[in-house]
Motif scaffolding. Structure first.
Motif, PDB file in Angstrom:
ATOM      1  N   LEU A 106       0.818  -1.221   0.000  1.00 50.42           N
ATOM      2  CA  LEU A 106       0.000   0.000   0.000  1.00 50.42           C
ATOM      3  C   LEU A 106       0.853   1.273   0.000  1.00 50.42           C
ATOM      4  O   LEU A 106       0.533   2.213  -0.735  1.00 50.42           O
ATOM      5  CB  LEU A 106      -0.965   0.004   1.184  1.00 50.42           C
ATOM      6  CG  LEU A 106      -1.929   1.196   1.267  1.00 50.42           C
ATOM      7  CD1 LEU A 106      -2.789   1.289   0.018  1.00 50.42           C
ATOM      8  CD2 LEU A 106      -2.802   1.097   2.512  1.00 50.42           C
ATOM      9  N   PRO A 107       1.940   1.343   0.810  1.00 49.17           N
ATOM     10  CA  PRO A 107       2.757   2.569   0.779  1.00 49.17           C
ATOM     11  C   PRO A 107       3.268   2.926  -0.614  1.00 49.17           C
ATOM     12  O   PRO A 107       3.060   4.059  -1.071  1.00 49.17           O
ATOM     13  CB  PRO A 107       3.896   2.260   1.757  1.00 49.17           C
ATOM     14  CG  PRO A 107       3.281   1.306   2.729  1.00 49.17           C
ATOM     15  CD  PRO A 107       2.375   0.445   1.907  1.00 49.17           C
ATOM     16  N   PRO A 108       3.933   1.969  -1.340  1.00 52.05           N
ATOM     17  CA  PRO A 108       4.352   2.337  -2.699  1.00 52.05           C
ATOM     18  C   PRO A 108       3.177   2.579  -3.632  1.00 52.05           C
ATOM     19  O   PRO A 108       3.282   3.357  -4.585  1.00 52.05           O
ATOM     20  CB  PRO A 108       5.203   1.143  -3.161  1.00 52.05           C
ATOM     21  CG  PRO A 108       4.809   0.019  -2.272  1.00 52.05           C
ATOM     22  CD  PRO A 108       4.445   0.639  -0.963  1.00 52.05           C
ATOM     23  N   VAL A 164       8.361  -2.255  -7.135  1.00 57.78           N
ATOM     24  CA  VAL A 164       8.436  -2.358  -5.671  1.00 57.78           C
ATOM     25  C   VAL A 164       7.113  -2.855  -5.103  1.00 57.78           C
ATOM     26  O   VAL A 164       7.079  -3.732  -4.224  1.00 57.78           O
ATOM     27  CB  VAL A 164       8.806  -0.995  -5.051  1.00 57.78           C
ATOM     28  CG1 VAL A 164       8.671  -1.043  -3.532  1.00 57.78           C
ATOM     29  CG2 VAL A 164      10.226  -0.600  -5.444  1.00 57.78           C
ATOM     30  N   LYS A 165       6.007  -2.322  -5.602  1.00 58.57           N
ATOM     31  CA  LYS A 165       4.685  -2.734  -5.135  1.00 58.57           C
ATOM     32  C   LYS A 165       4.457  -4.218  -5.395  1.00 58.57           C
ATOM     33  O   LYS A 165       3.973  -4.958  -4.527  1.00 58.57           O
ATOM     34  CB  LYS A 165       3.610  -1.913  -5.849  1.00 58.57           C
ATOM     35  CG  LYS A 165       2.192  -2.241  -5.388  1.00 58.57           C
ATOM     36  CD  LYS A 165       1.149  -1.714  -6.355  1.00 58.57           C
ATOM     37  CE  LYS A 165       1.079  -2.581  -7.596  1.00 58.57           C
ATOM     38  NZ  LYS A 165      -0.066  -2.243  -8.467  1.00 58.57           N
ATOM     39  N   THR A 166       4.813  -4.680  -6.597  1.00 57.43           N
ATOM     40  CA  THR A 166       4.623  -6.090  -6.949  1.00 57.43           C
ATOM     41  C   THR A 166       5.454  -6.993  -6.061  1.00 57.43           C
ATOM     42  O   THR A 166       4.989  -8.051  -5.621  1.00 57.43           O
ATOM     43  CB  THR A 166       5.002  -6.320  -8.424  1.00 57.43           C
ATOM     44  OG1 THR A 166       4.214  -5.470  -9.261  1.00 57.43           O
ATOM     45  CG2 THR A 166       4.757  -7.767  -8.833  1.00 57.43           C
ATOM     46  N   GLN A 167       6.703  -6.593  -5.780  1.00 57.22           N
ATOM     47  CA  GLN A 167       7.560  -7.379  -4.897  1.00 57.22           C
ATOM     48  C   GLN A 167       6.953  -7.502  -3.503  1.00 57.22           C
ATOM     49  O   GLN A 167       6.966  -8.580  -2.897  1.00 57.22           O
ATOM     50  CB  GLN A 167       8.945  -6.726  -4.798  1.00 57.22           C
ATOM     51  CG  GLN A 167       9.839  -6.960  -6.001  1.00 57.22           C
ATOM     52  CD  GLN A 167      10.337  -8.402  -6.073  1.00 57.22           C
ATOM     53  OE1 GLN A 167      10.700  -9.005  -5.074  1.00 57.22           O
ATOM     54  NE2 GLN A 167      10.333  -8.958  -7.271  1.00 57.22           N
ATOM     55  N   TYR A 175      11.265  -3.695   4.985  1.00 59.13           N
ATOM     56  CA  TYR A 175      11.844  -2.652   4.144  1.00 59.13           C
ATOM     57  C   TYR A 175      13.344  -2.866   3.971  1.00 59.13           C
ATOM     58  O   TYR A 175      13.920  -2.535   2.936  1.00 59.13           O
ATOM     59  CB  TYR A 175      11.545  -1.272   4.730  1.00 59.13           C
ATOM     60  CG  TYR A 175      10.103  -0.853   4.533  1.00 59.13           C
ATOM     61  CD1 TYR A 175       9.649  -0.439   3.287  1.00 59.13           C
ATOM     62  CD2 TYR A 175       9.191  -0.907   5.584  1.00 59.13           C
ATOM     63  CE1 TYR A 175       8.331  -0.065   3.088  1.00 59.13           C
ATOM     64  CE2 TYR A 175       7.867  -0.542   5.401  1.00 59.13           C
ATOM     65  CZ  TYR A 175       7.444  -0.119   4.148  1.00 59.13           C
ATOM     66  OH  TYR A 175       6.131   0.228   3.941  1.00 59.13           O
ATOM     67  N   LYS A 176      13.996  -3.431   4.996  1.00 57.26           N
ATOM     68  CA  LYS A 176      15.423  -3.723   4.893  1.00 57.26           C
ATOM     69  C   LYS A 176      15.682  -4.794   3.847  1.00 57.26           C
ATOM     70  O   LYS A 176      16.615  -4.691   3.026  1.00 57.26           O
ATOM     71  CB  LYS A 176      15.950  -4.178   6.256  1.00 57.26           C
ATOM     72  CG  LYS A 176      17.448  -4.414   6.280  1.00 57.26           C
ATOM     73  CD  LYS A 176      17.938  -4.797   7.676  1.00 57.26           C
ATOM     74  CE  LYS A 176      19.448  -5.024   7.688  1.00 57.26           C
ATOM     75  NZ  LYS A 176      19.933  -5.388   9.038  1.00 57.26           N
ATOM     76  N   GLN A 177      14.840  -5.857   3.844  1.00 55.80           N
ATOM     77  CA  GLN A 177      14.974  -6.918   2.853  1.00 55.80           C
ATOM     78  C   GLN A 177      14.682  -6.400   1.448  1.00 55.80           C
ATOM     79  O   GLN A 177      15.344  -6.776   0.477  1.00 55.80           O
ATOM     80  CB  GLN A 177      14.027  -8.070   3.194  1.00 55.80           C
ATOM     81  CG  GLN A 177      14.412  -8.853   4.439  1.00 55.80           C
ATOM     82  CD  GLN A 177      13.337  -9.846   4.831  1.00 55.80           C
ATOM     83  OE1 GLN A 177      12.135  -9.568   4.732  1.00 55.80           O
ATOM     84  NE2 GLN A 177      13.751 -11.022   5.281  1.00 55.80           N
ATOM     85  N   LEU A 178      13.675  -5.530   1.355  1.00 55.88           N
ATOM     86  CA  LEU A 178      13.319  -4.958   0.062  1.00 55.88           C
ATOM     87  C   LEU A 178      14.474  -4.116  -0.485  1.00 55.88           C
ATOM     88  O   LEU A 178      14.811  -4.199  -1.668  1.00 55.88           O
ATOM     89  CB  LEU A 178      12.060  -4.099   0.200  1.00 55.88           C
ATOM     90  CG  LEU A 178      11.514  -3.460  -1.077  1.00 55.88           C
ATOM     91  CD1 LEU A 178      11.065  -4.523  -2.065  1.00 55.88           C
ATOM     92  CD2 LEU A 178      10.353  -2.531  -0.742  1.00 55.88           C
TER      93      LEU A 178
END
Length: 307
Positions: A106-108, A164-167, A175-178
Motif C-alpha cells: 500500500l505505501p508504494p 516495488v509494489k509487486t515485490q 523494508y530492509k529486505q526490500l
C-alpha cells in the motif's frame, strides 16, 4: 476512455487538477489493493520454481522450502501455498498471514498513485484541449490519442514503484529486505533493471486508456499483466539469488513459456480479481476526480466574483 471532463478546465490550474486526481487515486488505492494482492499471488504461483532439493514445511498450508546449490553458495527460499481461485486465496491469506497482508504494497501504491494520476489526468485534460484547438473540436479520436499518450508517460515515470509494489505483494518483505533485494539487483544489472516489465505494462495500460469498456480491455490485456508480474517477481528472484539467467526475457518469450507450461489459461491467471476491481475502481476514480474539479471550479468562480 471516453471524454471525462465536462468542466471548462481553463478555470482550473494545473495544481488544482493534480489535487483532484490524487484524491481519487488515494481512495481508489485503499479499495483495490486487496484485490491487487490476490491477483499478484495468483499470477506469481504459476511461475516455474527453481530446481533444487525440496523439504516439506508446514505452517497451516503445505509449503515447500527449497535449497538451490549455485557453485559454492546455497540460497534458501520458500514456495508459497497453492491457491485454487480468488476466494480460496482470500481465505488462505487471511487465515495464514493475517488481514493486514491484503494491504501489502500500500505505501508504494499510494506514493505511486500521486505521480501516476497527476501526470495522467492532468496531461489528459491538457492534451484534449490542445488537440481540440488543432483538430475538429468533436473529433472522436481526441480522447483516445490523449489517453494513450498520457498513460505512456505516467507508466514510464512510475514503473520502478510498480516493481516495488509487486515485490511487496508477492512475498512478505521487510523494508530492509526490500532495499537489499533492489540494491543487489541494481548492482548486477544497473538502474535500467528497475524498469523490468515496462514493455508488458505499456502493452497492458495504453490500450486500457483508449478502450470503450474497462472489462473488455481488462480481459484483452490480461496476458500482458501476467507477463509483467512474472518479470517483476521470478526473474528478480533468480538474479537476486545470483542464479545465472540466460533465457530470453522479452515479453513474447515469457508469454510463450507461460503457455507451454500452463496452457493458454496461464495467460489469464488472476483475471477474476482484476475484473472485480475494474468497474468500482474506475467509478471511484472518475467520480472523485470530477467532484474535485467541480469543487475547484466553483471555488475559482467565487474568487472571481469577489476579488
Amino acid at each position: 476512455m471516453s471524454e471525462i471532463s465536462n468542466i471548462n478546465i481553463q478555470k482550473l490550474t494545473v495544481v488544482q487538477q493534480a489535487i483532484a486526481s490524487c484524491c481519487g487515486a488515494i481512495i481508489t488505492s485503499l479499495f483495490v489493493t486487496p484485490l491487487d494482492v490476490i491477483k499478484t499471488r495468483l499470477q506469481a504461483q504459476s511461475n516455474p520454481f527453481h530446481k533444487g532439493k525440496c523439504f516439506l514445511y508446514s505452517s497451516g498450508l503445505k509449503d515447500h522450502v527449497c535449497v538451490r546449490e549455485n557453485e559454492d553458495s546455497k540460497a534458501w527460499y520458500k514456495k508459497t501455498g497453492h491457491f485454487k481461485g480468488t476466494l480460496d486465496a482470500l481465505v488462505k491469506i487471511i487465515r495464514i498471514e493475517g488481514v493486514k497482508v491484503l494491504w501489502s504494497g500500500l505505501p508504494p501504491t499510494l506514493i505511486m498513485a500521486i505521480p501516476t494520476t497527476a501526470i495522467y489526468f492532468t496531461c489528459y485534460d491538457q492534451l484534449c484541449e490542445a488537440l481540440k484547438n488543432r483538430l475538429e473540436k468533436h473529433d472522436e479520436h481526441i480522447p483516445v490519442i490523449a489517453g494513450s499518450l498520457s498513460r505512456f508517460g505516467s507508466v514510464t515515470v512510475v514503473s520502478p514503484l510498480e516493481l516495488v509494489k509487486t515485490q511487496m505483494q508477492y512475498r512478505r518483505l521487510s523494508y530492509k529486505q526490500l532495499y537489499l533485494c533492489i540494491s543487489t539487483k541494481v548492482a548486477v544489472d544497473g538502474w535500467v533493471s528497475l524498469w523490468a516489465g515496462w514493455t508488458s505494462t505499456i502493452l497492458r495500460d495504453v490500450p486500457f486508456s483508449g478502450a470503450a469498456s474497462g472489462s473488455i480491455s481488462a480481459v484483452t490485456t490480461q496476458p500482458f499483466d501476467v507477463v509483467k508480474t512474472h518479470k517483476q517477481t521470478q526473474l528478480w528472484d533468480s538474479e537476486t539469488l545470483k542464479i545465472p539467467q540466460r533465457d530470453d526475457k522479452s515479453t513474447w518469450a515469457v508469454m510463450r513459456k507461460i503457455v507451454a507450461r500452463n496452457g493458454i489459461t496461464g495467460l489469464f491467471a488472476g483475471i477474476t480479481p482484476r475484473l472485480f476491481k475494474v468497474a468500482p475502481a474506475c467509478a471511484i476514480m472518475i467520480s472523485t476526480y470530477e467532484y474535485g474539479k467541480s469543487f475547484f471550479s466553483h471555488l475559482n468562480e467565487k474568487k472571481n466574483q469577489h476579488p
